[in-house]
Design an enzyme around this catalytic site. Structure first.
Site, PDB file in Angstrom:
ATOM      1  N   ARG A 156      36.921  32.444  46.031  1.00 45.21           N
ATOM      2  CA  ARG A 156      37.922  32.945  44.677  1.00 45.21           C
ATOM      3  C   ARG A 156      38.146  34.216  44.585  1.00 45.21           C
ATOM      4  O   ARG A 156      38.710  34.713  43.489  1.00 45.21           O
ATOM      5  CB  ARG A 156      37.707  32.209  43.085  1.00 45.21           C
ATOM      6  N   SER A 233      41.647  25.565  36.525  1.00 45.35           N
ATOM      7  CA  SER A 233      40.100  25.678  36.271  1.00 45.35           C
ATOM      8  C   SER A 233      40.094  26.961  35.535  1.00 45.35           C
ATOM      9  O   SER A 233      40.605  28.103  36.122  1.00 45.35           O
ATOM     10  CB  SER A 233      39.296  25.851  37.462  1.00 45.35           C
ATOM     11  N   GLU A 342      38.400  32.344  35.899  1.00 42.46           N
ATOM     12  CA  GLU A 342      39.106  32.462  37.133  1.00 42.46           C
ATOM     13  C   GLU A 342      40.691  33.036  36.957  1.00 42.46           C
ATOM     14  O   GLU A 342      41.057  33.721  37.957  1.00 42.46           O
ATOM     15  CB  GLU A 342      39.231  30.845  37.646  1.00 42.46           C
TER      16      GLU A 342
HETATM   17  C1  LIG Z   1      47.401  22.808  37.296  1.00 37.28           C
HETATM   18  C2  LIG Z   1      46.587  23.720  38.063  1.00 37.28           C
HETATM   19  C3  LIG Z   1      45.984  23.624  39.112  1.00 37.28           C
HETATM   20  C4  LIG Z   1      45.444  24.755  39.931  1.00 37.28           C
HETATM   21  N1  LIG Z   1      44.820  24.301  40.970  1.00 37.28           N
HETATM   22  C5  LIG Z   1      44.138  25.261  41.924  1.00 37.28           C
HETATM   23  C6  LIG Z   1      43.132  25.026  42.914  1.00 37.28           C
HETATM   24  O1  LIG Z   1      42.896  23.748  43.336  1.00 37.28           O
HETATM   25  N2  LIG Z   1      42.692  26.101  43.757  1.00 37.28           N
HETATM   26  C7  LIG Z   1      43.101  27.228  43.289  1.00 37.28           C
HETATM   27  O2  LIG Z   1      42.518  28.279  44.035  1.00 37.28           O
HETATM   28  N3  LIG Z   1      43.835  27.522  42.243  1.00 37.28           N
HETATM   29  C8  LIG Z   1      44.368  26.538  41.447  1.00 37.28           C
HETATM   30  N4  LIG Z   1      45.138  26.847  40.253  1.00 37.28           N
HETATM   31  C9  LIG Z   1      45.514  28.276  40.145  1.00 37.28           C
HETATM   32  C10 LIG Z   1      46.937  28.917  40.703  1.00 37.28           C
HETATM   33  O3  LIG Z   1      47.646  27.985  40.915  1.00 37.28           O
HETATM   34  C11 LIG Z   1      46.604  29.903  42.224  1.00 37.28           C
HETATM   35  O4  LIG Z   1      45.655  30.725  41.699  1.00 37.28           O
HETATM   36  C12 LIG Z   1      47.962  30.304  42.546  1.00 37.28           C
HETATM   37  O5  LIG Z   1      47.798  30.757  43.552  1.00 37.28           O
HETATM   38  C13 LIG Z   1      48.454  31.131  41.594  1.00 37.28           C
HETATM   39  O6  LIG Z   1      49.956  31.376  42.064  1.00 37.28           O
HETATM   40  P1  LIG Z   1      51.216  32.106  41.158  1.00 37.28           P
HETATM   41  O7  LIG Z   1      52.344  32.357  42.081  1.00 37.28           O
HETATM   42  O8  LIG Z   1      51.460  31.183  39.951  1.00 37.28           O
HETATM   43  O9  LIG Z   1      50.317  33.375  40.557  1.00 37.28           O
HETATM   44  P2  LIG Z   1      50.581  34.247  39.058  1.00 37.28           P
HETATM   45  O10 LIG Z   1      49.932  33.322  38.334  1.00 37.28           O
HETATM   46  O11 LIG Z   1      52.028  34.522  38.865  1.00 37.28           O
HETATM   47  O12 LIG Z   1      49.757  35.359  39.563  1.00 37.28           O
HETATM   48  C14 LIG Z   1      48.038  35.383  39.585  1.00 37.28           C
HETATM   49  C15 LIG Z   1      47.902  36.906  40.096  1.00 37.28           C
HETATM   50  O13 LIG Z   1      48.503  37.219  41.328  1.00 37.28           O
HETATM   51  C16 LIG Z   1      49.169  38.381  41.285  1.00 37.28           C
HETATM   52  N5  LIG Z   1      50.274  38.118  42.276  1.00 37.28           N
HETATM   53  C17 LIG Z   1      51.156  37.103  42.230  1.00 37.28           C
HETATM   54  N6  LIG Z   1      52.038  37.267  43.417  1.00 37.28           N
HETATM   55  C18 LIG Z   1      51.792  38.304  43.795  1.00 37.28           C
HETATM   56  C19 LIG Z   1      52.171  39.180  45.104  1.00 37.28           C
HETATM   57  N7  LIG Z   1      53.209  38.780  45.879  1.00 37.28           N
HETATM   58  N8  LIG Z   1      51.627  40.227  45.157  1.00 37.28           N
HETATM   59  C20 LIG Z   1      50.543  40.745  44.469  1.00 37.28           C
HETATM   60  N9  LIG Z   1      50.085  40.192  43.557  1.00 37.28           N
HETATM   61  C21 LIG Z   1      50.563  39.040  43.259  1.00 37.28           C
HETATM   62  C22 LIG Z   1      49.624  38.516  40.006  1.00 37.28           C
HETATM   63  O14 LIG Z   1      49.789  39.710  39.340  1.00 37.28           O
HETATM   64  C23 LIG Z   1      48.354  37.861  39.322  1.00 37.28           C
HETATM   65  O15 LIG Z   1      47.383  38.910  39.037  1.00 37.28           O
HETATM   66  C24 LIG Z   1      46.075  25.755  39.667  1.00 37.28           C
HETATM   67  C25 LIG Z   1      46.653  25.998  38.556  1.00 37.28           C
HETATM   68  C26 LIG Z   1      47.033  25.376  37.873  1.00 37.28           C
HETATM   69  C27 LIG Z   1      48.118  25.666  36.631  1.00 37.28           C
END
Ligand SMILES: Cc1cc2nc3c(=O)[nH]c(=O)nc-3n(C[C@H](O)[C@H](O)[C@H](O)COP(=O)(O)OP(=O)(O)OC[C@H]3O[C@@H](n4cnc5c(N)ncnc54)[C@H](O)[C@@H]3O)c2cc1C
Length: 350
Positions: A156, A233, A342
């Site tokens: 992570r 999580s 996380e």
């Molecule tokens: C229901 C649910 C289930 C999930 N299950 C998992 C799982 O099984 N495994 C897991 O690892 N995660 C899980 N997650 C967490 C999440 O989905 C992941 O971490 C996902 O990759 C986040 O993507 P996002 O585009 O929504 O990022 P955001 O939430 O928009 O951003 C997260 C972080 O990344 C940065 N960021 C986003 N895009 C970029 C970019 N292009 N360049 C630089 N920085 C950037 C943002 O500034 C922020 O700091 C889950 C979340 C939910 C709500």
């Protein structure tokens, strides 16, 4: 505009500025302009790993909306723009007979965020298949191709997490050209598929069973299921050395009975160094916080998954963080283990 409309937990106050970047040039230009003005920047993907303060963000939010998937030089090479929806990318690879991402089905958010915390689930992590990450370096104003070995991937985490230096523009994956899945490592998934760990099935089958398992835990976003109004999580599984594990085991036996065994898993490929991952959910439950735990101010534990803290509709970020603190303190007092969050916290601390 409230950031609550852009986060899966539906929380977060207003942003001072908001830019939607639909091309790589727009994305770089928006970041460059904000940096030149000394303006704080928050890069926004799908908002599924973000907890934003009720006060909002005093700076410019730059939403990544770039699109494009292209097949690369080798047969299994795929380059994905940061703004592509992650699960659609996984669905496409499975449909096209490319293996290596199938266990990462049903995870919300965008492709560009996957390297940030080395997204993982059911025995796969993106670090196993990422070959390079193309970034805009805010420090040098350059566009760089960073090979996977230099991404600092761990459980992570990566060199991108918390650094704010790099904007991910696209991610390149090297996938196996096969209809069969990668060997299924995760015991719960193998059991659900009716195979032994290490065996393979069709990727299509692995994907659909992963989604089923995730849905049962409220881990696939579904507007009709209030248990999915979360960031997934909330805590990472703590990684313990032998001494810390022995203390947890002693505390667990004292609390739950002399034959209690603390579950543990190897940490990726670091099995040899004596470190183990202990499920945070197991510790949280034994510290007295079960599924559905609800202190009554709008934030509660999901009724399907102990690790998901849910906005039941009327929560504030302050209430969510108060619940997270209560759980963290309970686990610390019971087991001496500090749980770490996380999600990325914006304007709040645990
Ligand atoms: C229901 C649910 C289930 C999930 N299950 C998992 C799982 O099984 N495994 C897991 O690892 N995660 C899980 N997650 C967490 C999440 O989905 C992941 O971490 C996902 O990759 C986040 O993507 P996002 O585009 O929504 O990022 P955001 O939430 O928009 O951003 C997260 C972080 O990344 C940065 N960021 C986003 N895009 C970029 C970019 N292009 N360049 C630089 N920085 C950037 C943002 O500034 C922020 O700091 C889950 C979340 C939910 C709500």
């Amino acid at each position: 505009m409230k950031l609550a409309d852009y986060t899966t937990v539906r929380l977060g106050g207003p942003a001072r500025g908001f830019v939607r970047a639909s091309t790589e040039e727009e994305l770089i230009e928006a970041v460059r302009a904000a940096d030149a003005n000394g303006e704080p920047v928050l890069i926004l993907g799908g908002g599924s790993n973000l907890v934003v303060a009720d006060e909002g963000f005093d700076g410019t939010v730059i939403q990544v909306a770039t699109r494009g998937v292209s097949r690369g030089a080798g047969p299994g090479v795929l380059t994905v723009a940061a703004g592509e929806e992650w699960d659609a990318v996984v669905a496409r690879t499975v449909a096209e007979g490319l293996a290596g991402l199938e266990c990462l089905s049903g995870i919300p958010g965008l492709a560009g965020a996957t390297p940030i915390q080395n997204v993982g689930a059911y025995g796969q992590e993106v670090s196993q298949t990422i070959t390079q990450v193309r970034v805009y370096d805010r420090k040098t104003s350059e566009v760089l191709d960073i090979p996977a070995e230099q991404c600092g991937f761990g459980y992570r985490t990566s060199r991108f997490r918390g650094a704010d230096r790099f904007v991910v523009l696209s991610v390149t994956f090297g996938l196996a050209v096969q209809v069969r899945s990668a060997p299924v490592r995760y015991p719960e998934l193998a059991a659900a598929l009716g195979i032994s760990p290490g065996d393979q099935v069709d990727s299509i089958q692995a994907r659909s069973v992963v989604i089923e398992l995730r849905q049962r835990k409220g881990m696939v976003i579904d507007p009709a299921d209030p248990d999915t109004r979360s960031v997934g999580s909330f805590f990472v599984n703590p990684v313990l050395d032998a001494g810390a594990l022995a203390s947890v085991e002693a505390a667990a036996r004292a609390r739950c009975g002399p034959h209690t065994r603390v579950p543990r898993f190897p940490v990726g490929d670091r099995a040899g160094d004596g470190l183990v991952k202990v499920p945070a959910a197991w510790l949280i439950e034994r510290a007295g916080f079960g599924q559905g735990y609800n202190p009554g101010d709008g934030a509660r534990i999901s009724s399907k998954h102990t690790l998901a803290l849910v906005n039941s509709g009327s929560a504030s970020t302050a209430a969510l963080m108060a619940l997270a603190r209560e759980i963290r303190d309970g686990v610390r007092d019971t087991f001496g283990v500090w749980l770490a969050p996380e999600p990325v916290l914006v304007g709040v601390t645990l």
